[in-house]
Motif scaffolding. Structure first.
Motif, PDB file in Angstrom:
ATOM      1  N   ARG A 175       2.975   2.306  -3.140  1.00 59.55           N
ATOM      2  CA  ARG A 175       2.483   3.107  -4.265  1.00 59.55           C
ATOM      3  C   ARG A 175       2.678   4.598  -4.028  1.00 59.55           C
ATOM      4  NH1 ARG A 175      -2.911   2.914  -5.081  1.00 59.55           N
ATOM      5  NH2 ARG A 175      -2.847   3.184  -7.334  1.00 59.55           N
ATOM      6  N   PHE A 176       2.998   4.958  -2.804  1.00 55.90           N
ATOM      7  CA  PHE A 176       3.176   6.371  -2.472  1.00 55.90           C
ATOM      8  C   PHE A 176       4.640   6.747  -2.290  1.00 55.90           C
ATOM      9  CE2 PHE A 176      -1.173   7.818  -1.808  1.00 55.90           C
ATOM     10  CZ  PHE A 176      -1.861   6.621  -1.727  1.00 55.90           C
ATOM     11  N   ARG A 177       5.532   5.795  -2.521  1.00 58.52           N
ATOM     12  CA  ARG A 177       6.945   6.106  -2.334  1.00 58.52           C
ATOM     13  C   ARG A 177       7.576   6.483  -3.661  1.00 58.52           C
ATOM     14  NH1 ARG A 177       7.085   1.075   1.262  1.00 58.52           N
ATOM     15  NH2 ARG A 177       6.609   1.932   3.314  1.00 58.52           N
ATOM     16  N   GLN A 219       0.823  -1.201   0.000  1.00 62.17           N
ATOM     17  CA  GLN A 219       0.000   0.000   0.000  1.00 62.17           C
ATOM     18  C   GLN A 219       0.856   1.250   0.000  1.00 62.17           C
ATOM     19  OE1 GLN A 219      -3.877  -0.616   1.963  1.00 62.17           O
ATOM     20  NE2 GLN A 219      -3.108   0.997   3.311  1.00 62.17           N
ATOM     21  N   ALA A 220       1.733   1.383   0.992  1.00 64.75           N
ATOM     22  CA  ALA A 220       2.598   2.562   1.052  1.00 64.75           C
ATOM     23  C   ALA A 220       3.534   2.585  -0.141  1.00 64.75           C
ATOM     24  CB  ALA A 220       3.389   2.573   2.356  1.00 64.75           C
TER      25      ALA A 220
END
Lengths: 440, 430, 534
Positions: free
Chosen positions: A60-62, A57-58
């Protein structure tokens, strides 16, 4: 993590294996929450938001050029239980490990903790300070007041089961060892691992004697730390150097078809997979060494399959709890140690079905993680008490020390059972337990 | 090794196959890439909820199942017959009861279980922990939610219940012990419910609000290992029936079933491993001799005398649909029957009662569940297929996921054990 | 039947309409906007999110290129929070004509677009997934933009200056008195009642619908609908906008926007801005073209496909819409058609919306006989004024880490918290779950509403206590809306994802069984073939 990698191949290779880069595996996630249900850390603490959150999940935000926003990823213990349970092949633990390395790279780990992590991650360093230092360190680590000071200074929890230096290093013993003269099985290279070299040489002594007894000409190559503790602490540059050095040293054996065998499941997993994968370092040499590395019991099972393992084994009349460590299950071999132990007459092995002992390498030594580690390990400690037994059995070193710490019961490596069954008498907790057993 | 059965996949089909094979005397290894359906589904045993032939909800399975098999002999249920389904239901009921987690239900009347949005799901067997939520029971209910547990909104469930004519009241608990926590999800709540102090806290806040309701419904998080005891204790404290309401994954009741079956396999001497992704096989003379699974740095070879393929369909990952319309079976590369043109796979309406054609795709099998090729002959003589990998039904549209899995799993495991033990006798005799 | 009076009525709630509303309000006009559904429901909400540097047009349409770079700078100043400063690459692949390069470089220079050649090795180091066979790479100030947020915050600014917004108000016809348009007849889709709006001036900013709306006042012009289909890849394998260095054509751009990378786009004329399908060949083309920029992209997880219709105005009609000018068109129907009381602003691209609004409102001033200067380029939007920084990919992750709200996620994929959803329902007056999606991105991640759809339904039910059938149908509507954009791209991982979503909604929760209609009157419009076609 700055070199452009070779073109990505999708789909399996000719052996059916996939080779997606770690972060690309987050595309497989179907958000099903299975990983959340098996994570032993998020079950006992709020500090870790969980494998799904921190991994795919995270992920995709890194952004490689943006600051790391989430320090909570550091609470992942790297046990890899999530990977094993994931039905779609997301490499959650690796995604987390690489995110942690970014934190370190960006200087987001405090100086005191970073110093601590590096000290914990380089067991060889302290030891190479020389003979006289070792008993001093032992005394320090055994002294309660000193441990409080160490905690204040470095952040190593005052109760954490730090190992003691052994009287004689394994390599010292090795130099005086007399193996058999005949070696019908050919050569085998033994990868010692730091723990056996400095803290538990008994395990290495046992392993090489077993190999020798099975007809192998055991060579212990020049080697260094596999680098796993550095990897687990996000110190990728240092880990890369250690791994590269080992690959260079071991490459000759790989090219000559001489198997590299190790009793430390963490070291062998690192050589096989963790280092090249996390570091994007799977070049031809690393691949050759990886392909030539075997866990000790994996190796013994292969020998047994070929009918080359003796069948007249000495009984071990004990009922013992066996805990396969997370790092062992991460080899994805099933339980070869259990397969071997099942050959031993009269031995009753009770499998621990506990998830994790909690220590997860250096994780459980840290002031901010010790309590988490002890909570994670509680079901296992309770199981040990329930089963009883004079010793417990576990393939990984820091796990053995954690289990001893949590239960007060000594822990041995499964190879010690195999050694005894093969007729070898190597002094240790097992031989003491057998001697003390009423059925002996 | 002699008399070995390897089961690929550890969903309901695989675990049931593993149990049946172990009990038949085979040495069983269940190898799974990861966990699956149990962790997602409602924790019940759905046999047939809606009639795929004529539409409409199934009330009596005794009638409905027989009618389906008669109308659609190619349906997976046709492979096991009503008797095969009944045997599987009996087995799963027995193993659950022995684990202190009884299932309730009847082959003559599907139950309607209240769902996390207030729907009604038809099922054959439900855990006793859901029994009091039966929607054919009209007595008033209190529906309980937790303030930060987003997968069940008590007001929505209660309103839908009211719409069905069942008087309901919603209570959303904002408990002090949960306020300080960062996470209020299924696994956390399940662990909390296993503690007496939490149950006491819940009961203290809830008791005054029960009123004249005869039953109180909670999201299905009432404990993992000790669910029966948790429910009994809540019942005692609240003085009324207590029931669970299934919600979106992770499914705590589903995980209970998973653990019960895994424990039963282990008790029968088998092993269950996750993290073992099948990447290929070795075979000779139309028999598979070994399964290859991906392990660190190399593939692991596991030899066996018989195999159960329980990797599921598209949901389980046993069958993959490709952009060009091709459907492939991932372990053995067996031929998959299904709509070859991707344009024919799916219907415009997401909840089309007829389901989506692509999900009926799967392997064609013979009477012994062996996969057959285009020539109608078994591709492998010692592979038996169970569960979602078998074509011919859209198990979600019909609400038959668990029934097909358990019934074909049991049959496949029994067949595989027979195959394996025959072989092992052969080997011993030679 | 309600009656509402205003000075200027704006029809259309996309970028153009909302930009005009803001400009009107800031210049002191009493302004009202009607939109048939939700803000950005039309073209504005269906494009790939590119903030043009103009590089794409330097050879083909230099005037458009200049407009783009000028507005690029303005938007970065007034709404950085809606923009991610990704930069753009123009790369020369083996399929591109090398002769174009010098024209491109010269074109950028002439248009004033900063353009810097980047050594290929450096480009590949920055973007490891790029095709290693590129021969040249140029960096330009492309960015990606959140058009939903921009429209929403533009309206917030307009409201601060007294404007009124009426969403879910469909214009059924214009009211004409002789040679003058005096207002519009609308229908309130939510309340189910008719509303008549009287205005001194009507601004027709309805994009691809502009021709239809004007026809209601017997004013005729043609706005061609150029359908563009695009495809989102589940995660950002590139963090820079990647353009093919060539004359603009189908599928030659990849835009990293929020958590996805969008491959765009096609350009097919359709007759009706509300009836069009997504064709399999379009999807295949996007993936094939995408492969030239990022080898392997067609095997990555494709998340979703969607299509929007570009409004293309030209006095004379042509068959190939891509050749129609992209410049916008300001139509003063007084001078053009002899009908006072209405102007139309149509065409254009998102990047130039503010300038289009300025030109339009300048004309409004002329028509209403006042002189009021435009300030929209000077004053930042409210959220940017409060927090003047570009959006960055990790923003939500950072906020959650800071506020420790990991456990309060409604949409876990896109990290949308319960507070955000509640605000969207309560303050944002969301009418459907899709409206909430446009506000806070629920349902836009890998699972496409698998968990959050029911959670949002629960929150709506709690906050508004509607009859339960309305809550139930809201859930069904949203699931169907998500399905709409999944149908064209379901294979591989996404097919498996959808099957899991089906297990949850059908088998576990039994959503179809819930009381209430299958679809509401606010249900999404499916992609469908025009009437008469299969």
């Amino acid at each position: 993590m700055t070199e452009p990698h070779a073109a990505i191949t999708f789909g399996p290779d000719s052996t059916g294996r996939h080779h997606l880069p770690v972060e690309a595996t987050l595309d497989n996630c179907i958000k099903c929450n299975i990983c959340v249900t098996v994570c032993p850390v998020s079950a006992v603490t709020d500090a870790f938001p969980g494998p799904k959150y921190e991994g795919p999940q995270a992920g995709r935000f890194r952004h490689r050029d943006q600051p790391s926003p989430d320090a909570s990823v550091d609470y992942c213990s790297g046990c890899r239980i999530c990977n094993m349970a994931c039905p779609t092949g997301v490499k959650i633990a690796e995604i987390n490990a690489r995110a942690r390395a970014r934190l370190v790279e960006e200087g987001l780990v405090g100086r005191r903790h970073r110093l601590r992590n590096n000290l914990l991650a380089r067991p060889g360093t302290l030891s190479r300070l020389g003979g006289p230092v070792r008993p001093l360190v032992n005394a320090l680590f055994a002294n309660r007041a000193a441990r409080w000071v160490v905690e204040k200074a470095l952040g190593i929890h005052h109760s954490a089961p730090l190992p003691m230096y052994a009287g004689e290093r394994f390599s010292k013993w090795l130099s005086g060892w007399k193996p058999h003269d005949e070696h019908p099985a050919g050569k085998a290279a033994y990868f010692t691992g730091c723990s056996a070299e400095y803290y538990e040489p008994r395990v290495a002594r046992t392993a090489v004697q077993v190999l020798d007894r099975l007809g192998f000409d055991v060579v212990v190559p020049d080697q260094g730390c596999c680098g796993l503790p550095l990897l687990s602490n996000g110190e990728f540059d240092a880990a890369r150097a250690y791994h590269r050095a080992n690959v260079n040293r071991l490459l000759g054996f790989a090219r000559a078809g001489i198997p590299i065998v190790g009793a430390s499941t963490s070291c062998t997993l690192t050589l096989k997979e963790e280092a090249p994968e996390l570091l994007d370092a799977m070049d031809d040499d690393a691949r050759a060494v990886a392909g030539d590395t075997y866990d000790l019991h994996e190796f013994l099972v292969l020998i047994a399959d070929e009918g080359r393992f003796p069948t007249d084994l000495r009984p071990v009349p004990l009922r013992l709890l066996y805990h396969p460590p997370c790092q062992y299950r991460a080899h994805r071999l099933g339980l070869p140690a259990l397969d071997m132990m099942e050959l031993v007459p009269e031995l009753e092995v009770v499998q621990s079905l506990a998830a994790c002992c909690g220590v997860a390498g250096t994780y459980g030594y840290k002031e901010e993680k010790y309590d988490i580690a002890m909570k994670v390990g509680t079901p296992l400690f309770e199981k040990v008490a329930e089963v009883g037994g004079p010793v417990t059995v576990c393939d990984a070193e820091t796990c053995r020390w954690q289990i001893e710490h949590g239960t007060g019961v000594r822990s041995i490596h499964p190879i010690e059972i195999i050694a005894y069954a093969l007729g070898l008498d190597i002094e240790g907790p097992l031989t003491k337990a057998i001697a003390a057993s009423p059925t002996a | 090794m002699n008399g070995t059965v390897v089961v690929v996949g550890a969903g309901p089909a695989g675990l049931m196959a593993g149990l049946a094979a172990a009990r038949a005397g085979a040495r069983v290894r269940v190898l799974a890439k990861g966990w699956g359906l149990f962790h997602w589904h409602a924790g019940c045993v759905d046999v047939l909820g809606y009639d795929p032939v004529g539409g409409g909800r199934i009330v009596s399975l005794r009638e409905g199942l027989a009618a389906l098999i008669a109308a659609r002999p190619d349906h997976p249920y046709g492979l096991v017959g009503v008797d095969g389904v009944l045997a599987a239901l009996a087995d799963v009921s027995t193993v659950c009861a022995a684990a202190g987690y009884p299932l309730v239900g009847s082959f003559d009347r599907n139950r309607l279980v209240l769902t996390g949005v207030g729907g009604a799901r038809p099922t054959c067997l439900a855990p006793a922990t859901m029994a009091a939520g039966d929607l054919d029971r009209g007595d008033p209910a209190v529906i309980v939610g937790f303030d930060r547990f987003l997968d069940l909104t008590a007001g929505l469930v209660a309103a839908n219940l009211e719409h069905r004519g069942i008087p309901s009241r919603a209570v959303t608990l904002d408990l002090p012990s949960l306020r300080g926590r960062r996470f209020v999800n299924g696994p956390i709540l399940a662990a909390l419910f296993e503690t007496e102090s939490f149950r006491a806290e819940v009961a203290a806040v809830l008791s005054p609000k029960v009123g004249r309701a005869g039953r109180v419904g909670f999201p299905a998080v009432l404990g993992l290992e000790g669910a029966a005891a948790v429910v009994a204790d809540l019942r005692r404290r609240l003085g009324v029936d207590v029931f669970e309401i299934p919600v979106a994954p992770p499914s705590i009741p589903g995980i209970r079933l998973h653990r019960i079956l895994v424990a039963a396999i282990r008790a029968a001497g088998g092993r269950v491993h996750d993290g073992m992704e099948a990447v290929g096989s070795e075979s000779a003379e139309r028999r598979v001799t070994a399964l290859l699974t991906e392990s660190a740095a190399r593939n692991l070879r596991t030899r066996a005398d018989a195999f159960v393929l329980a990797t599921g369909g598209i949901l389980g990952g046993g069958i993959v649909g490709h952009e060009d319309g091709e459907l492939t079976e991932v372990v053995f590369g067996l031929p998959v029957n299904g709509p070859g043109d991707r344009a024919d796979w799916l219907r415009p309406d997401f909840t089309d009662p007829a389901g989506h054609p692509v999900y009926r795709s799967g392997l064609t099998v013979d009477a012994e569940l062996r996969p057959v090729g285009d020539d109608g002959m078994p591709v492998f003589g010692n592979v038996h297929v169970a569960g979602g990998a078998i074509g011919g039904a859209d198990a979600i549209a019909e609400r038959s996921v668990d029934g097909i899995a358990l019934a074909t799993g049991r049959y496949a495991g029994t067949l595989a054990a027979a195959t394996a033990l025959d072989r092992s006798e052969e080997a011993a005799a030679s | 039947m309600r009656r509402v009076q205003t000075e200027v009525l704006v029809i259309g709630g996309g970028a153009t309409g909302t930009g005009i509303l803001r400009d009107l309000a800031m210049r002191g006009f009493d302004a009202l906007l009607v939109e048939q559904r939700d803000l950005s429901h039309g073209t504005t909400g269906r494009y790939h999110g590119l903030l043009h540097s103009g590089g794409r047009y330097v050879v083909k349409d230099p005037k458009a290129a200049v407009e783009c770079i000028e507005e690029n700078r303005v938007l970065r100043r007034i709404m950085p929070h809606c923009i991610e400063d990704t930069d753009g690459f123009f790369v020369v692949t083996p399929w591109d004509d090398i002769d174009y390069v010098s024209k491109f470089v010269e074109g950028c220079r002439v248009a004033g677009i900063p353009c810097e050649e980047v050594p290929v090795a450096k480009a590949l180091a920055e973007e490891p997934y790029l095709n290693r066979r590129i021969s040249h790479c140029f960096r330009v100030p492309d960015g990606s933009a959140d058009s939903f947020l921009s429209a929403e915050d533009t309206v917030a600014s307009a409201r601060e200056h007294g404007a009124v917004l009426l969403t879910y108000h469909r214009v059924d016809g214009l009211v004409r008195e002789g040679d003058r348009v005096v207002g519009a007849r609308c229908h309130d889709l939510v309340a189910g009642e008719d509303v008549e709006v009287a205005a001194d001036l009507v601004v027709n900013a309805s994009g691809a619908w502009a021709g239809r709306i004007a026809a209601g006042a017997d004013i005729h012009f043609e706005v061609l609908a150029g359908k563009g289909t695009m495809v989102a890849v589940n995660h950002r394998m590139v963090n820079t906008v990647i353009n093919r260095c060539k004359m603009p054509d189908d599928g030659d751009i990849i835009v990293p926007i929020h958590t996805v990378a969008v491959i765009g786009t096609t350009d097919e004329r359709v007759g009706d801005p509300e009836r069009f399908t997504i064709e399999p060949w379009e999807i295949r083309l996007m993936l094939e073209e995408g492969e030239k920029l990022v080898p392997g992209i067609s095997q990555m997880r494709i998340l979703r496909a969607w299509a929007g219709v570009r409004p293309l105005y030209q006095e004379t009609s042509t068959d190939e819409t891509r050749d129609v000018t992209r410049a916008y068109a300001m139509l003063d129907h007084g001078t053009r058609d002899g009908v006072e009381g209405m102007v139309t602003m149509t065409g254009g691209k998102w990047t130039t919306f503010r300038q289009m609004a300025e030109v339009c409102v300048d004309r409004v001033c002329v028509k209403l006989g006042v002189e009021r200067p435009c300030r929209t380029h000077l004053e930042p939007l409210p959220q940017s004024a409060a927090h003047p920084r570009y959006h960055w990919l990790g923003a939500r992750l950072a906020t959650i880490e800071e506020e420790q709200t990991y456990g309060d996620l409604v949409c876990e994929c896109e990290l949308a918290t319960r507070d955000q959803v509640v605000d969207s329902i309560v303050i944002g007056e969301a009418k459907t779950i899709d409206d909430v999606r446009r506000d806070v991105r629920v349902g836009m991640g890998p699972c496409q509403g698998g968990w959050c759809a029911a959670r949002v339904t629960g929150l709506i039910h709690e906050l508004r206590s509607p009859p339960v059938e309305e809550s139930n149908v809201a859930l069904r509507d949203f699931l169907q809306e998500r399905w709409k954009g999944l149908l064209p791209i379901l294979w591989g991982s996404q097919l498996r994802q959808e099957r899991l979503d089906e297990l949850v909604h059908l088998s576990v929760l039994n959503v179809p069984d819930l009381p209430g209609p299958t679809a509401s009157r606010l249900a999404p419009v499916a992609y469908q073939a025009p009437e008469g076609e299969p």
